[in-house]
Design a protein around this motif. Structure first.
Motif, PDB file in Angstrom:
ATOM      1  N   LEU A  89       1.456  -3.955  -2.099  1.00 21.88           N
ATOM      2  CA  LEU A  89       2.773  -3.602  -1.989  1.00 21.88           C
ATOM      3  C   LEU A  89       3.872  -3.562  -2.197  1.00 21.88           C
ATOM      4  O   LEU A  89       4.771  -2.121  -2.822  1.00 21.88           O
ATOM      5  N   LEU A 102      10.912   3.724  -0.428  1.00 21.23           N
ATOM      6  CA  LEU A 102       9.969   5.140  -0.721  1.00 21.23           C
ATOM      7  C   LEU A 102      10.449   6.234  -1.251  1.00 21.23           C
ATOM      8  O   LEU A 102       8.990   6.439  -1.373  1.00 21.23           O
ATOM      9  N   ILE A 111      -0.761   8.099  -2.858  1.00 21.58           N
ATOM     10  CA  ILE A 111      -0.290   8.335  -1.296  1.00 21.58           C
ATOM     11  C   ILE A 111       0.029   9.719  -0.990  1.00 21.58           C
ATOM     12  O   ILE A 111      -0.397   9.713   0.361  1.00 21.58           O
ATOM     13  N   SER A 137      12.922   4.184   9.008  1.00 19.86           N
ATOM     14  CA  SER A 137      12.244   2.889   7.982  1.00 19.86           C
ATOM     15  C   SER A 137      12.915   1.642   8.034  1.00 19.86           C
ATOM     16  O   SER A 137      12.568   0.733   8.346  1.00 19.86           O
ATOM     17  N   TYR A 141      13.546  -2.669   9.835  1.00 18.71           N
ATOM     18  CA  TYR A 141      12.805  -2.853   8.699  1.00 18.71           C
ATOM     19  C   TYR A 141      14.438  -3.851   9.419  1.00 18.71           C
ATOM     20  O   TYR A 141      14.598  -5.218   8.966  1.00 18.71           O
ATOM     21  N   SER A 148      11.974  -6.294   3.690  1.00 21.00           N
ATOM     22  CA  SER A 148      10.449  -7.008   3.890  1.00 21.00           C
ATOM     23  C   SER A 148       9.625  -8.747   3.691  1.00 21.00           C
ATOM     24  O   SER A 148      10.492  -8.511   2.736  1.00 21.00           O
ATOM     25  N   VAL A 278      -4.525   5.695   7.272  1.00 15.91           N
ATOM     26  CA  VAL A 278      -4.685   6.978   6.220  1.00 15.91           C
ATOM     27  C   VAL A 278      -4.746   7.924   6.274  1.00 15.91           C
ATOM     28  O   VAL A 278      -5.344   8.120   7.450  1.00 15.91           O
ATOM     29  N   TYR A 282      -8.034  11.358   3.177  1.00 14.66           N
ATOM     30  CA  TYR A 282      -9.061  10.594   2.378  1.00 14.66           C
ATOM     31  C   TYR A 282     -10.001  10.201   2.663  1.00 14.66           C
ATOM     32  O   TYR A 282     -11.147  10.035   1.428  1.00 14.66           O
ATOM     33  N   TRP A 327      -4.204  11.414  10.614  1.00 14.30           N
ATOM     34  CA  TRP A 327      -4.674  10.529  10.160  1.00 14.30           C
ATOM     35  C   TRP A 327      -5.837   9.986  11.327  1.00 14.30           C
ATOM     36  O   TRP A 327      -6.370   9.768  11.773  1.00 14.30           O
ATOM     37  N   ARG A 353      -4.555  -5.480   8.758  1.00 12.85           N
ATOM     38  CA  ARG A 353      -4.086  -4.789   7.124  1.00 12.85           C
ATOM     39  C   ARG A 353      -3.245  -4.939   7.167  1.00 12.85           C
ATOM     40  O   ARG A 353      -2.844  -3.535   9.017  1.00 12.85           O
TER      41      ARG A 353
HETATM   42  C1  LIG Z   1       2.004   7.965   3.766  1.00 16.15           C
HETATM   43  C2  LIG Z   1       1.099   7.536   3.759  1.00 16.15           C
HETATM   44  C3  LIG Z   1       1.125   6.033   3.766  1.00 16.15           C
HETATM   45  C4  LIG Z   1      -0.753   5.590   3.171  1.00 16.15           C
HETATM   46  C5  LIG Z   1      -1.978   6.956   2.513  1.00 16.15           C
HETATM   47  C6  LIG Z   1      -0.472   3.934   3.475  1.00 16.15           C
HETATM   48  C7  LIG Z   1      -1.335   3.835   3.561  1.00 16.15           C
HETATM   49  C8  LIG Z   1      -1.522   2.315   3.380  1.00 16.15           C
HETATM   50  N1  LIG Z   1      -0.206   1.658   3.373  1.00 16.15           N
HETATM   51  C9  LIG Z   1      -0.897   0.169   3.834  1.00 16.15           C
HETATM   52  C10 LIG Z   1       0.216  -1.286   4.018  1.00 16.15           C
HETATM   53  C11 LIG Z   1       1.557  -1.583   4.433  1.00 16.15           C
HETATM   54  N2  LIG Z   1       2.031  -0.262   3.720  1.00 16.15           N
HETATM   55  C12 LIG Z   1       3.464  -0.441   4.496  1.00 16.15           C
HETATM   56  C13 LIG Z   1       5.077   0.723   4.506  1.00 16.15           C
HETATM   57  C14 LIG Z   1       4.778   1.702   4.490  1.00 16.15           C
HETATM   58  N3  LIG Z   1       3.265   2.443   4.146  1.00 16.15           N
HETATM   59  C15 LIG Z   1       3.893   4.112   4.660  1.00 16.15           C
HETATM   60  C16 LIG Z   1       2.547   5.151   3.774  1.00 16.15           C
HETATM   61  C17 LIG Z   1       1.500   5.142   4.131  1.00 16.15           C
HETATM   62  N4  LIG Z   1       0.632   4.095   3.919  1.00 16.15           N
HETATM   63  C18 LIG Z   1       5.645   3.621   4.945  1.00 16.15           C
HETATM   64  C19 LIG Z   1       6.165   5.048   4.514  1.00 16.15           C
HETATM   65  C20 LIG Z   1       5.535   2.307   4.923  1.00 16.15           C
HETATM   66  C21 LIG Z   1       7.247   2.041   4.302  1.00 16.15           C
HETATM   67  C22 LIG Z   1       7.305   1.451   6.030  1.00 16.15           C
HETATM   68  C23 LIG Z   1       7.209   2.592   7.138  1.00 16.15           C
HETATM   69  O1  LIG Z   1       8.757   3.710   6.606  1.00 16.15           O
HETATM   70  O2  LIG Z   1       6.855   3.292   7.609  1.00 16.15           O
HETATM   71  C24 LIG Z   1       3.733  -1.863   4.683  1.00 16.15           C
HETATM   72  C25 LIG Z   1       4.726  -2.577   4.513  1.00 16.15           C
HETATM   73  C26 LIG Z   1       5.268  -3.508   3.026  1.00 16.15           C
HETATM   74  C27 LIG Z   1       6.512  -3.931   4.028  1.00 16.15           C
HETATM   75  O3  LIG Z   1       7.822  -3.582   3.494  1.00 16.15           O
HETATM   76  O4  LIG Z   1       6.664  -5.302   3.881  1.00 16.15           O
HETATM   77  C28 LIG Z   1       2.676  -2.111   4.548  1.00 16.15           C
HETATM   78  C29 LIG Z   1       1.471  -3.933   4.377  1.00 16.15           C
HETATM   79  C30 LIG Z   1      -2.616   0.305   3.420  1.00 16.15           C
HETATM   80  C31 LIG Z   1      -3.234  -1.265   3.985  1.00 16.15           C
HETATM   81  C32 LIG Z   1      -2.393   1.447   3.381  1.00 16.15           C
HETATM   82  C33 LIG Z   1      -4.100   1.458   3.202  1.00 16.15           C
HETATM   83  C34 LIG Z   1      -4.638   0.998   4.484  1.00 16.15           C
END
Ligand SMILES: C=CC1=C(C)c2cc3[nH]c(cc4nc(cc5[nH]c(cc1n2)c(C)c5CCC(=O)O)C(CCC(=O)O)=C4C)c(C)c3C=C
Ligand SMILES: [Fe+2]
Length: 353
Positions: A89, A102, A111, A137, A141, A148, A278, A282, A327, A353
């Protein structure tokens, strides 16, 4: 409530315990693109049907590339130049990176899934949501050191994979391609082309498949392959999901067993599997196999623990929801409160995950 966290990823053990996955021998068929480029699921099955001489050449979402032991040809005796592309990611390295990271994330149509007619709103909406989300966010962090750790961890996994393959007498170039931050997938793709790789294995570092993770990264590749004569002639094998692999299941069970033994009353501990969620649509509307694969994954890990005589109770909940839509349930924050109310005193948190 006593709380321990089982925080290691299992990817390193996955690479170490997988037998001859990258044997490159036999009838090599180049990946071809689905005629219907708009259907992600159609693309996925087609990819699997076009893998090289696979023992698992079905269109099952869980299929992975495996070869018989006697098919192994050391790469040193062939002209092949093997590449392995690890997809992940990506994450902001500093707090200043958070908003642009973001933006990249929300600008992804996998997404924020807008109807085709409203796609022109994708980028303005991404700008709006990323600006709105950034302060929350950033707080997150900041609490883990200001950025990250994903790039560092992924680089470590790439090095571990290189060494594990060398032990199997397979010499491969390992590339890291991130979806939303550096090093971007496009950079890795450029390097693969410069290095004149002749066969490519694509390994998303997500154990379970989701449209929003592996699916999105694979779509980027699909778009490149479509436009580029080098890539359209390159044999590409994609490992879609690997939560079901013995190495992964056993290493997760090993970690859980080890962490349980650190409690004073191990048998009373609730095993709390925590997964990124998710949006429900989805799964229910777009056919994302993520929830099924997640449940299957937990069943496999628990089956392995049961076979070792570990009979603890367990639960699965989903975290990280964003925005006003529904979700996957149950939600982690709600389940934690319920468990406290039910009198659960000790918990082992296991990120899956
Ligand atoms: C809005 C939609 C989002 C979906 C759909 C989504 C699916 C999804 N994400 C991961 C794994 C990771 N996501 C991470 C950060 C992150 N994800 C979203 C949004 C969605 N994710 C946001 C806005 C963010 C940023 C942090 C926050 O503001 O909450 C990360 C971390 C990455 C890092 O910086 O190390 C991971 C890993 C999966 C596995 C997944 C669907 C299965
Ligand atoms: Fe996410």
């Amino acid at each position: 409530m006593l709380f321990r966290s089982c925080g290691k990823t299992a990817s390193t053990s996955f690479t170490g315990s997988t037998k001859h996955e990258l044997s490159l021998h036999g009838n090599v068929k180049p990946l071809q693109l689905a005629a219907n480029g708009s259907s992600r699921l159609a693309y996925r099955s087609l990819v699997l049907k076009n893998q090289w001489n696979l023992s698992a050449s079905s269109s099952s979402a869980n299929a992975v590339t495996t070869f018989d032991d006697d098919e192994v040809v050391p790469s040193s005796v062939s002209d092949e130049k093997i590449g392995v592309l690890l997809l992940n990611l990506g994450g902001p390295e500093t707090l200043d990176d958070v908003q642009p990271f973001l933006f990249n994330l929300f600008a992804d149509p996998d997404i924020i899934r807008l109807p085709r007619l409203f796609r022109f709103l994708q980028r303005p909406l991404a700008k709006l949501i990323s600006t709105f989300r950034a302060p929350k966010s950033k707080e997150g962090y900041a609490s883990i050191g200001g950025g990250s750790p994903l790039r560092k961890i992924t680089d470590e996994q790439a090095n571990a994979l290189k060494i594990a393959l060398e032990k199997k007498n397979l010499n491969a170039n390992i590339y890291v391609g991130m979806r939303y931050w550096y090093p971007f997938t496009e950079e890795a793709i450029d390097q693969i082309k410069k290095d004149k790789i002749t066969k490519l294995v694509v390994l998303p570092l997500y154990p379970q498949y989701s449209i929003s993770t592996s699916g999105s990264s694979i779509r980027v590749l699909q778009d490149i392959v479509k436009e580029d004569s080098y890539f359209s002639g390159l044999p590409i094998s994609i490992i879609e999901s690997w939560y079901q692999r013995d190495g992964y299941v056993k290493s997760m069970a090993d970690l859980i067993e080890k962490e349980l033994s650190a409690f004073s009353n191990p048998e009373e501990v609730m095993i709390f599997f925590s997964a990124h969620g998710v949006p429900l649509t989805y799964v229910e509307d777009a056919g994302d196999p993520y929830r099924d694969q997640m449940e299957d994954c937990i069943a496999l890990i628990m089956g392995e623990l049961r076979s070792r005589g570990i009979l603890n109770s367990y639960t699965l909940a989903y975290q990280s929801r964003v925005g006003p839509v529904q979700w996957l349930k149950p939600y982690t924050d709600e389940v934690l409160v319920e468990l406290g109310q039910k009198g659960v005193k000790s918990l082992l948190a296991v990120p899956v995950r």
